[in-house]
Design an enzyme around this catalytic site. Structure first.
Site, short mmCIF file in Angstrom:
data_model
loop_
_atom_site.label_atom_id
_atom_site.label_comp_id
_atom_site.label_asym_id
_atom_site.label_seq_id
_atom_site.Cartn_x
_atom_site.Cartn_y
_atom_site.Cartn_z
N GLY A 7 95.21 88.93 42.00
CA GLY A 7 95.51 90.28 41.95
C GLY A 7 94.47 91.29 41.69
N SER A 47 86.04 94.32 47.82
CA SER A 47 86.75 94.02 49.30
C SER A 47 86.36 94.91 50.28
CB SER A 47 88.08 93.54 49.11
OG SER A 47 87.92 92.28 48.39
N CYS A 94 84.33 69.34 44.55
CA CYS A 94 84.59 70.41 44.36
C CYS A 94 85.60 70.11 42.85
CB CYS A 94 85.51 71.23 45.13
SG CYS A 94 87.02 70.32 45.92
N CYS A 102 92.53 75.17 41.20
CA CYS A 102 91.67 75.96 42.47
C CYS A 102 92.57 77.22 42.65
CB CYS A 102 91.44 75.19 43.61
SG CYS A 102 90.55 76.17 44.92
N ASP A 103 91.84 78.23 43.00
CA ASP A 103 92.57 79.70 43.34
C ASP A 103 93.41 79.48 44.51
OD1 ASP A 103 92.85 82.32 42.79
OD2 ASP A 103 91.60 82.69 44.51
N CYS A 157 78.43 63.48 61.09
CA CYS A 157 78.14 64.75 61.73
C CYS A 157 76.61 65.13 61.22
CB CYS A 157 79.05 65.80 61.08
SG CYS A 157 78.76 67.50 61.68
N CYS A 183 86.13 73.71 52.75
CA CYS A 183 87.28 74.03 51.66
C CYS A 183 88.50 73.02 52.02
CB CYS A 183 87.60 75.47 51.96
SG CYS A 183 89.01 75.57 50.14
#
Length: 376
Positions: free
Chosen positions: A67, A123, A261, A276-277, A321, A331
């Site tokens: 928010g 932002s 994470c 987590c968000d 990799c 993520c």
């Protein structure tokens, strides 16, 4: 307990904007029965006390998110600072960060943020023609002028400020125009956030506004070339900083590039703790700080398993990799496509990350060699 950063949601998902790509607005549905949209003072004080107790760092960092956290009001944040000072042990300090869309900032807010040494993330998706594509008010009008005014106020008051730019299908084609606009604003810290808007859970398809993976890598490469020759001293770009950390054997500071994470959870305004968000739903509700302390929930086996799963579910393609240590699969929310071998769990942005990290690696190695020569 070290190495955690909690995204605190003092007003939950409430926001004065209606950005088309926002993934958090819908989270208000989780709490619609309560009829409350601001963290009560009792919960607020409990959280602040528990956060201080859980941290062993000399400087204790708080992150206020939404928010739109400024909707809670300036007096509310004055009370936050009062409560922090009330519970702060001797010989330690507190640093606050707040993430905002910038549209509600004014002189009073900025005087407070400056006096209390806040760090602000704001932002902006580039100049007006890019910002206005996705970031608009509830009446459908662009938020650009208000956001730009907010950023300029932060600069006027000399408040440390980071621009968060969502890179999407529109602005990704104009890397230098986007970057030079930020330079024209005298921005000194920029984070580029790739928009990955999955059409539905379990789908490997994304919306049309999502950034194409390869295009995101190309976007970063173009900006990197200008940055390393002209701006390496004056502008910090988060993903470039992360790439350079690997030259010195340093762990990533950004959660998406860490091997494991789970250290950037969310505390919602009612005290609920989520992993987590990007995983604020019932499956990732670990507890509530009214029932268990923050320190206990951070050590909860379910939360630890959430973080460890990032490493344990890496496909073989990633493990082999050449830039694994720079990316670590990125993520988990974006790991929904298949590898060339048909294995699940590859990051949607893999092609772009691989392109950028391979592009930056010669320079990263060069920096390391120069550093080693200085050490001799």
């Amino acid at each position: 307990m070290d190495d955690f950063q909690v995204f605190v949601k003092p007003v939950g998902a409430s926001c004065n904007l209606a950005c088309s790509y926002c993934y958090y607005l819908e989270k208000s549905e989780l709490f619609k029965e309560s009829g409350i949209n601001r963290m009560s003072e009792d919960v607020l004080e409990l959280y602040i006390r528990q956060h201080i107790q859980a941290s062993s760092e000399q400087t204790i960092f708080f992150s206020w998110h939404g928010g739109e956290p400024t909707l809670s009001g300036l007096d509310y944040f004055r009370r936050i600072v009062e409560l922090q000072k009330k519970h702060l042990p001797e010989n330690r300090s507190i640093l606050n960060g707040i993430q905002t869309n910038g549209t509600l900032l004014n002189d009073a807010w900025c005087r407070f943020l400056k006096t209390e040494n806040f760090i602000v993330g704001i932002s902006l998706d580039g100049s007006e023609r890019f910002h206005s594509v996705n970031r608009f008010r509830k009446d459908g009008k662009s938020s650009f002028n208000e956001a730009l005014r907010g950023f300029q106020l932060l600069r006027f008051y000399e408040i440390p400020c980071e621009i968060l730019c969502v890179v999407n299908a529109q602005n990704v084609a104009y890397p230098l125009e986007v970057y030079r606009f930020f330079k024209s604003l005298k921005a000194d810290f920029v984070t580029f956030i790739p928009l990955v808007d999955q059409l539905s859970p379990g789908s490997n398809q994304v919306s049309e506004r999502s950034v194409p993976a390869k295009a995101f890598g190309e976007f970063l490469c173009v900006i990197f070339e200008e940055w390393k020759t002209e701006d390496i001293v004056t502008v910090k770009i988060q993903i470039f900083e992360e790439a350079l950390r690997t030259a010195f054997g340093l762990d990533h500071s950004l959660c998406i590039f860490k091997a494991v994470c789970g250290r950037v959870p969310v505390v919602e305004y009612n005290g609920d703790f989520y992993s987590c968000d990007h995983f604020v739903d019932s499956a990732y509700l670990i507890g509530n700080i009214l029932e268990k302390s923050l320190a206990e929930i951070l050590k909860d086996p379910q939360q630890k398993a959430f973080g460890q799963a990032k490493l344990d579910t890496l496909p073989e393609y990633c493990l082999k990799c050449e830039v694994l240590l720079m990316c670590n699969g990125a993520c988990p929310k974006d790991r929904f496509i298949e590898t060339p071998d048909g294995d699940p769990g590859l990051n949607y942005l893999c092609e772009g990350y691989k392109l950028f990290f391979n592009h930056s690696k010669p320079f990263v190695d060069e920096v390391y060699e120069a550093w080693k020569m200085q050490e001799k």
